[in-house]
Design a protein around this motif. Structure first.
Motif, mmCIF file in Angstrom:
data_model
loop_
_atom_site.group_PDB
_atom_site.id
_atom_site.type_symbol
_atom_site.label_atom_id
_atom_site.label_comp_id
_atom_site.label_asym_id
_atom_site.label_seq_id
_atom_site.Cartn_x
_atom_site.Cartn_y
_atom_site.Cartn_z
ATOM 1 N N SER B 134 0.853 -1.194 0.000
ATOM 2 C CA SER B 134 0.000 0.000 0.000
ATOM 3 C C SER B 134 0.886 1.241 0.000
ATOM 4 O O SER B 134 2.077 1.178 0.293
ATOM 5 N N GLY B 136 1.039 3.680 1.999
ATOM 6 C CA GLY B 136 1.634 3.971 3.297
ATOM 7 C C GLY B 136 2.904 3.174 3.526
ATOM 8 O O GLY B 136 3.910 3.706 3.992
ATOM 9 N N THR B 160 4.476 12.826 3.924
ATOM 10 C CA THR B 160 3.173 12.342 4.403
ATOM 11 C C THR B 160 2.104 12.397 3.325
ATOM 12 O O THR B 160 0.947 12.092 3.586
ATOM 13 N N LEU B 163 -0.905 9.634 2.677
ATOM 14 C CA LEU B 163 -1.059 8.721 3.808
ATOM 15 C C LEU B 163 -2.385 8.999 4.527
ATOM 16 O O LEU B 163 -2.922 10.098 4.452
ATOM 17 N N ASP B 164 -2.896 7.979 5.232
ATOM 18 C CA ASP B 164 -4.098 8.225 6.011
ATOM 19 C C ASP B 164 -3.706 8.920 7.324
ATOM 20 O O ASP B 164 -2.528 8.988 7.670
ATOM 21 N N PRO B 165 -4.692 9.472 8.044
ATOM 22 C CA PRO B 165 -4.360 10.286 9.226
ATOM 23 C C PRO B 165 -3.484 9.561 10.250
ATOM 24 O O PRO B 165 -2.572 10.165 10.815
ATOM 25 N N ASN B 166 -3.725 8.271 10.442
ATOM 26 C CA ASN B 166 -2.895 7.540 11.406
ATOM 27 C C ASN B 166 -1.457 7.440 10.944
ATOM 28 O O ASN B 166 -0.516 7.617 11.721
ATOM 29 N N GLN B 167 -1.310 7.140 9.653
ATOM 30 C CA GLN B 167 0.046 7.017 9.112
ATOM 31 C C GLN B 167 0.767 8.356 9.157
ATOM 32 O O GLN B 167 1.958 8.421 9.462
ATOM 33 N N LYS B 168 0.009 9.421 8.861
ATOM 34 C CA LYS B 168 0.602 10.763 8.925
ATOM 35 C C LYS B 168 1.139 11.026 10.317
ATOM 36 O O LYS B 168 2.260 11.500 10.491
#
Lengths: 244, 240
Positions: B134, B136, B160, B163-168
């Motif tokens: 993916s 991320g 970033t 990326l999704d908020p958690n990954q960010k």
């Protein structure tokens, strides 16, 4: 030197990580076998040598080597991995040589896998194994020449199809440089001494004598310097075009 | 650690970077802000030695990028935009390749690889080819590659993005955790990010530096005290 080896290993590994390697090797073996037996009449000639095998190598390479060479740099540029490669502590020259060697060794593996033919003629009669060995060497040098041309062209475009076609055309010109087909084309508008120089660049002429078992130092120098020149050009083209 | 003097880059007739100068010191996290096409990536590519400047001087750890590119490249960790890498390799093979090129050896190499794999949580995908990962994970593999040799200077082009908020959040925490001992330059469109991790921000547009300030200083330039507004006011002014 370490960097060359590292890049060489990565490149060689990447051939076998994808179906490219297996497809290439299988096609190469089938075609070289088919040409040798059906067009070269290996059995019917009644002679224990591999001439029918080696005489088709230039034509096999003409299509198969550009297929290996086309991805060398074009793919790096297409995927953007060239940006990674060129920001690692590796010089352009090291990358060029590492990649070339990997592809050359890979072609070497394919060529080496034709060894059953060599065993076959030894089983059938008493061939001159020295000649066969020399012919293998010449064939491999010639493959290196095709490959160096292809690597350079591959660096000039990010489109692999374009790289393939242009490489085939240039290799074709080099292959037949001594023949009327190519010479007549240039004769009309190029001075005679350049035409003569051109005709001495012919792959076929230089290959033919090695394939007969005669190692002339000039032929070896020819192929080695040809590879050197194209790889040098390759490095220049990479530096020029890497950011496009 | 990074000194840039009168740097310009022209592509044909268009000027991508127009006479910019700045320096970044150890412990600083510099946020590079600007609209698309402002010249952020071009500047970063010149710092890493991928692009040659049309004029000007870049020095990284006292080495001139044009004169001693390999010395500079040894000291920089770079995450290219889009985190491009060799898709057919697995992260394990890829990190091994990078470690070799970076000249890491023996136990030190094993330790460094283990550390970045743990830090970026790559254990689960180690033996899966990178192209199947993916977005991320691809970014994280790119980051792992950039910090593998523990470089003094980190250049991260949109670390970033996508990326999704958690990954960010994870990537930001990661950058913060290593910030104190390094020089870090990141480019971003996301203004929260500047607030969250940068100690300094440069807004660049049309190849020129418009503002060079701390995030707080930047905010105080707007009546509403919001970074978004400052960014819009500054970059829009340059359009007219």
């Amino acid at each position: 030197m370490n960097n060359v080896i590292t890049i060489f290993r990565r490149e060689l590994g990447s051939y076998f990580a994808t179906p490219v390697a297996y497809v290439f090797i299988v096609i190469f073996l089938i075609m070289s076998g088919a040409l040798t037996f059906y067009l070269g009449h290996l059995y019917e000639r009644g002679q224990a040598d591999l001439n029918p095998f080696f005489q088709f190598h230039p034509w096999l390479y003409l299509f198969l080597v550009p297929a290996i060479a086309m991805r060398l740099w074009a793919e790096e540029r297409k995927t953007g991995s060239i940006e990674l490669l060129m920001t690692l502590p590796v010089s352009t020259g090291q990358a060029v040589v590492g990649k070339f060697l990997a592809a050359w060794v890979f072609i070497g593996i394919a060529v080496a896998l034709t060894f059953p033919l060599w065993i076959t003629v030894n089983y059938l009669g008493n061939p001159d194994n020295g000649v066969i060995f020399t012919a293998y060497l010449g064939s491999y040098l010639m493959a290196g020449g095709f490959l160096a041309i292809g690597a350079c062209i591959s660096a000039a475009t990010r489109n692999q199809v374009i790289a393939f076609i242009i490489t085939v055309v240039i290799c074709f010109v080099f292959l037949l440089a001594g023949s009327p087909l190519v010479l007549n084309f240039f004769k009309a508008w190029i001075p005679q001494n350049i035409v003569d120089a051109l005709s001495s660049l012919s792959f076929l002429t230089h290959y033919a004598s090695i394939a007969r078992g005669v190692i002339d130092v000039r032929d070896v120098i020819y192929f080695v310097s040809l590879i050197g020149c194209w790889l040098y050009a390759n490095a220049l083209v990479v530096d020029m075009k890497k950011t496009d | 650690m990074i000194d840039i003097e009168h740097l310009s880059k022209k592509f044909g007739h268009s000027v991508a970077v127009n006479d910019i100068s700045f320096s970044v010191g150890s412990g600083e996290v510099l946020g590079f802000l600007g609209p698309n096409g402002a010249g952020k990536s071009t500047t970063m590519k010149m710092i890493t030695g991928f692009l040659a400047p049309s004029s000007g001087v870049i020095r990284v750890c006292e080495y001139d990028v044009s004169r001693q590119p390999l010395e500079v490249k040894r000291r920089i960790g770079y995450l290219p935009e889009g985190a491009s890498s060799y898709g057919e390799m697995t992260p394990f093979q890829y990190l091994e390749f990078i470690a070799r090129v970076r000249g890491l050896k023996g136990r030190h190499k094993a330790e460094r690889k283990k550390e970045v794999i743990e830090r970026l949580h790559l254990e689960k995908v180690l033996n899966q080819s990178i192209e199947t990962l993916s977005k991320g994970f691809k970014k994280r593999v790119g980051l792992a590659q950039a910090i593998l040799h523990d470089p003094e200077v980190l250049i991260l082009d949109e670390p970033t993005d996508g990326l999704d908020p958690n990954q960010k959040h994870e990537v930001r925490e990661f950058i913060e955790s290593i910030a104190s001992e390094k020089v870090i330059v990141i480019s971003t469109h996301i203004l929260d990010e500047v607030d969250a991790i940068c100690s300094r921000a440069i807004i660049i547009d049309d190849g020129r530096i418009l503002v060079d300030d701390t995030p707080d200083g930047l905010r105080s330039r707007s009546s509403s005290n919001r970074l978004d507004d400052v960014f819009r006011e500054i970059t829009r002014a340059s359009l007219t």
